[in-house]
Design a protein around this motif. Structure first.
Motif, PDB file in Angstrom:
ATOM      1  N   ASP A  43       0.847  -1.189   0.000  1.00 61.43           N
ATOM      2  CA  ASP A  43       0.000   0.000   0.000  1.00 61.43           C
ATOM      3  C   ASP A  43       0.884   1.241   0.000  1.00 61.43           C
ATOM      4  OD1 ASP A  43      -2.387  -1.423   0.088  1.00 61.43           O
ATOM      5  OD2 ASP A  43      -2.369  -1.532   2.271  1.00 61.43           O
ATOM      6  N   MET A  44       0.528   2.192  -0.858  1.00 62.41           N
ATOM      7  CA  MET A  44       1.276   3.444  -0.949  1.00 62.41           C
ATOM      8  C   MET A  44       0.315   4.600  -0.761  1.00 62.41           C
ATOM      9  SD  MET A  44       3.720   2.969  -4.237  1.00 62.41           S
ATOM     10  CE  MET A  44       4.674   1.494  -4.498  1.00 62.41           C
ATOM     11  N   GLU A  45       0.787   5.614  -0.061  1.00 64.59           N
ATOM     12  CA  GLU A  45      -0.018   6.815   0.135  1.00 64.59           C
ATOM     13  C   GLU A  45       0.618   7.977  -0.605  1.00 64.59           C
ATOM     14  OE1 GLU A  45      -1.545   8.726   3.948  1.00 64.59           O
ATOM     15  OE2 GLU A  45      -1.364   6.588   4.447  1.00 64.59           O
ATOM     16  N   PHE A  46      -0.108   8.542  -1.544  1.00 67.32           N
ATOM     17  CA  PHE A  46       0.328   9.721  -2.275  1.00 67.32           C
ATOM     18  C   PHE A  46      -0.494  10.897  -1.773  1.00 67.32           C
ATOM     19  CE2 PHE A  46       1.335   6.127  -4.830  1.00 67.32           C
ATOM     20  CZ  PHE A  46       2.472   6.453  -5.538  1.00 67.32           C
ATOM     21  N   GLY A  47      -0.032  12.104  -2.007  1.00 66.45           N
ATOM     22  CA  GLY A  47      -0.807  13.251  -1.575  1.00 66.45           C
ATOM     23  C   GLY A  47      -0.504  14.477  -2.409  1.00 66.45           C
ATOM     24  N   ALA A  48      -1.345  15.491  -2.223  1.00 63.10           N
ATOM     25  CA  ALA A  48      -1.156  16.735  -2.967  1.00 63.10           C
ATOM     26  C   ALA A  48      -1.771  17.889  -2.188  1.00 63.10           C
ATOM     27  CB  ALA A  48      -1.797  16.644  -4.344  1.00 63.10           C
ATOM     28  N   ILE A  49      -1.172  19.051  -2.365  1.00 62.81           N
ATOM     29  CA  ILE A  49      -1.710  20.300  -1.834  1.00 62.81           C
ATOM     30  C   ILE A  49      -1.754  21.268  -3.011  1.00 62.81           C
ATOM     31  CG2 ILE A  49      -1.318  22.243  -0.289  1.00 62.81           C
ATOM     32  CD1 ILE A  49       0.212  20.358   1.548  1.00 62.81           C
ATOM     33  N   ALA A  69       8.505  14.521 -16.930  1.00 57.98           N
ATOM     34  CA  ALA A  69       7.304  14.130 -17.686  1.00 57.98           C
ATOM     35  C   ALA A  69       6.035  14.575 -16.952  1.00 57.98           C
ATOM     36  CB  ALA A  69       7.289  12.621 -17.906  1.00 57.98           C
ATOM     37  N   LEU A  70       6.015  14.432 -15.646  1.00 54.10           N
ATOM     38  CA  LEU A  70       4.829  14.849 -14.880  1.00 54.10           C
ATOM     39  C   LEU A  70       4.640  16.356 -14.925  1.00 54.10           C
ATOM     40  CD1 LEU A  70       5.175  12.474 -11.817  1.00 54.10           C
ATOM     41  CD2 LEU A  70       3.352  12.418 -13.531  1.00 54.10           C
ATOM     42  N   LYS A  71       5.719  17.099 -14.833  1.00 56.29           N
ATOM     43  CA  LYS A  71       5.601  18.561 -14.905  1.00 56.29           C
ATOM     44  C   LYS A  71       5.084  19.005 -16.276  1.00 56.29           C
ATOM     45  CE  LYS A  71       8.874  19.966 -11.397  1.00 56.29           C
ATOM     46  NZ  LYS A  71       9.931  20.916 -11.087  1.00 56.29           N
ATOM     47  N   GLU A  72       5.486  18.304 -17.316  1.00 55.90           N
ATOM     48  CA  GLU A  72       5.044  18.654 -18.668  1.00 55.90           C
ATOM     49  C   GLU A  72       3.542  18.450 -18.859  1.00 55.90           C
ATOM     50  OE1 GLU A  72       7.568  16.486 -21.342  1.00 55.90           O
ATOM     51  OE2 GLU A  72       9.240  17.866 -21.055  1.00 55.90           O
ATOM     52  N   ILE A  73       2.945  17.477 -18.200  1.00 54.70           N
ATOM     53  CA  ILE A  73       1.511  17.214 -18.377  1.00 54.70           C
ATOM     54  C   ILE A  73       0.664  17.871 -17.286  1.00 54.70           C
ATOM     55  CG2 ILE A  73       1.880  15.068 -19.619  1.00 54.70           C
ATOM     56  CD1 ILE A  73       0.496  14.802 -16.170  1.00 54.70           C
ATOM     57  N   SER A  74       1.307  18.484 -16.324  1.00 52.92           N
ATOM     58  CA  SER A  74       0.580  19.083 -15.204  1.00 52.92           C
ATOM     59  C   SER A  74      -0.340  20.207 -15.664  1.00 52.92           C
ATOM     60  CB  SER A  74       1.569  19.640 -14.178  1.00 52.92           C
ATOM     61  OG  SER A  74       0.868  20.297 -13.134  1.00 52.92           O
ATOM     62  N   ALA A  75      -1.520  20.261 -15.066  1.00 55.45           N
ATOM     63  CA  ALA A  75      -2.475  21.333 -15.360  1.00 55.45           C
ATOM     64  C   ALA A  75      -2.159  22.596 -14.557  1.00 55.45           C
ATOM     65  CB  ALA A  75      -3.893  20.863 -15.036  1.00 55.45           C
ATOM     66  N   TYR A  76      -1.121  22.549 -13.716  1.00 53.12           N
ATOM     67  CA  TYR A  76      -0.786  23.659 -12.831  1.00 53.12           C
ATOM     68  C   TYR A  76       0.373  24.471 -13.384  1.00 53.12           C
ATOM     69  CZ  TYR A  76      -3.962  21.409  -9.718  1.00 53.12           C
ATOM     70  OH  TYR A  76      -5.103  20.867  -9.188  1.00 53.12           O
ATOM     71  N   LYS A  77       0.303  25.781 -13.144  1.00 55.32           N
ATOM     72  CA  LYS A  77       1.346  26.685 -13.626  1.00 55.32           C
ATOM     73  C   LYS A  77       2.687  26.342 -12.967  1.00 55.32           C
ATOM     74  CE  LYS A  77       2.524  31.525 -14.192  1.00 55.32           C
ATOM     75  NZ  LYS A  77       2.122  32.913 -13.976  1.00 55.32           N
ATOM     76  N   HIS A  78       2.659  26.089 -11.662  1.00 54.56           N
ATOM     77  CA  HIS A  78       3.854  25.721 -10.908  1.00 54.56           C
ATOM     78  C   HIS A  78       3.614  24.354 -10.277  1.00 54.56           C
ATOM     79  CE1 HIS A  78       5.334  29.798 -11.382  1.00 54.56           C
ATOM     80  NE2 HIS A  78       4.155  30.231 -10.959  1.00 54.56           N
ATOM     81  N   THR A  79       4.453  23.407 -10.624  1.00 50.76           N
ATOM     82  CA  THR A  79       4.308  22.047 -10.118  1.00 50.76           C
ATOM     83  C   THR A  79       5.589  21.638  -9.399  1.00 50.76           C
ATOM     84  OG1 THR A  79       2.838  21.466 -11.942  1.00 50.76           O
ATOM     85  CG2 THR A  79       3.900  19.645 -10.776  1.00 50.76           C
ATOM     86  N   PHE A  80       5.420  21.198  -8.161  1.00 49.15           N
ATOM     87  CA  PHE A  80       6.544  20.727  -7.366  1.00 49.15           C
ATOM     88  C   PHE A  80       6.276  19.282  -6.965  1.00 49.15           C
ATOM     89  CE2 PHE A  80       6.569  25.252  -7.057  1.00 49.15           C
ATOM     90  CZ  PHE A  80       7.911  25.588  -7.112  1.00 49.15           C
ATOM     91  N   LEU A  81       7.280  18.448  -7.129  1.00 46.10           N
ATOM     92  CA  LEU A  81       7.164  17.034  -6.773  1.00 46.10           C
ATOM     93  C   LEU A  81       8.129  16.736  -5.636  1.00 46.10           C
ATOM     94  CD1 LEU A  81       7.244  15.664 -10.407  1.00 46.10           C
ATOM     95  CD2 LEU A  81       5.237  15.980  -8.982  1.00 46.10           C
ATOM     96  N   SER A  82       7.674  15.925  -4.721  1.00 45.81           N
ATOM     97  CA  SER A  82       8.502  15.580  -3.579  1.00 45.81           C
ATOM     98  C   SER A  82       8.476  14.077  -3.342  1.00 45.81           C
ATOM     99  CB  SER A  82       7.992  16.305  -2.325  1.00 45.81           C
ATOM    100  OG  SER A  82       8.733  15.911  -1.202  1.00 45.81           O
ATOM    101  N   GLY A  83       9.645  13.514  -3.185  1.00 47.02           N
ATOM    102  CA  GLY A  83       9.745  12.116  -2.805  1.00 47.02           C
ATOM    103  C   GLY A  83       9.793  11.998  -1.295  1.00 47.02           C
ATOM    104  N   TYR A  84       9.749  10.788  -0.809  1.00 44.31           N
ATOM    105  CA  TYR A  84       9.856  10.474   0.608  1.00 44.31           C
ATOM    106  C   TYR A  84       8.662  10.969   1.417  1.00 44.31           C
ATOM    107  CZ  TYR A  84      14.562  10.207  -1.237  1.00 44.31           C
ATOM    108  OH  TYR A  84      15.637   9.947  -2.023  1.00 44.31           O
ATOM    109  N   GLY A  85       7.545  11.283   0.768  1.00 36.52           N
ATOM    110  CA  GLY A  85       6.337  11.694   1.479  1.00 36.52           C
ATOM    111  C   GLY A  85       5.612  10.471   2.011  1.00 36.52           C
ATOM    112  N   ASN A  86       5.226  10.477   3.247  1.00 34.21           N
ATOM    113  CA  ASN A  86       4.534   9.343   3.892  1.00 34.21           C
ATOM    114  C   ASN A  86       5.386   8.080   3.897  1.00 34.21           C
ATOM    115  OD1 ASN A  86       2.271  10.943   4.299  1.00 34.21           O
ATOM    116  ND2 ASN A  86       1.395  10.378   2.327  1.00 34.21           N
ATOM    117  N   GLY A  87       6.705   8.229   3.987  1.00 34.48           N
ATOM    118  CA  GLY A  87       7.581   7.064   4.073  1.00 34.48           C
ATOM    119  C   GLY A  87       8.471   6.924   2.864  1.00 34.48           C
ATOM    120  N   TYR A  88       9.155   5.787   2.820  1.00 37.85           N
ATOM    121  CA  TYR A  88      10.058   5.511   1.713  1.00 37.85           C
ATOM    122  C   TYR A  88       9.942   4.038   1.339  1.00 37.85           C
ATOM    123  CZ  TYR A  88      14.203   4.910  -1.124  1.00 37.85           C
ATOM    124  OH  TYR A  88      15.041   4.617  -2.170  1.00 37.85           O
TER     125      TYR A  88
END
Length: 132
Positions: free
Chosen positions: A44-50, A74-93
């Motif tokens: 089980d993996m937990e992803f999140g977004a703000i 690739a994710l930033k290129e398809i993002s619907a958001y003007k500014h997209t930030f991605l973070s690893g290690y969220g909710n564990g590793y």
């Protein structure tokens, strides 16, 4: 002389790939020992977004593993958001989220992750949905 150098270089690359594969195999043997010879079928993996701002100005999306640069771009290129930030290690590793290409070329990340190659597409799908 040039062919000898190229052959030697190719042999060194192949040797390094085999060394990494063997090291990865050792890691899996140790994993089996720790888990009493069992590897789980799923994790089980937990992803999140703000999201901030009106009109999809800013998104921060996190994942419980290390997102490789290729995936992040690739994710930033398809993002619907003007500014997209991605973070690893969220909710564990849970390991590296290796791309299919990294599995094919036996990259370090693909050798040292419990995440299967097939799982990559599910991980990518979830992150894409968070960015729409």
């Amino acid at each position: 002389m040039s062919n000898r150098i190229e052959d030697h270089s190719q042999n060194l690359v192949e040797k390094r790939r085999l060394e990494l594969a063997l090291y990865g195999l050792k890691m899996w043997v140790q994993t089996l020992d720790v888990n009493e010879e069992n590897i789980p079928d799923s994790v089980d993996m937990e992803f999140g977004a703000i999201y901030f701002g009106d009109d999809k100005k800013f998104a921060l999306v996190w994942a419980p593993g290390e997102i490789l640069a290729e995936t992040g771009i690739a994710l930033k290129e398809i993002s619907a958001y003007k500014h997209t930030f991605l973070s690893g290690y969220g909710n564990g590793y849970l390991g590296y989220f290796s791309t299919p290409e990294s599995y094919r070329s036996l990259d370090y990340e693909a050798n040292f992750t419990p995440i299967s190659q097939d799982s990559y597409y599910e991980i990518e799908k979830v992150m894409k949905e968070l960015l729409q």
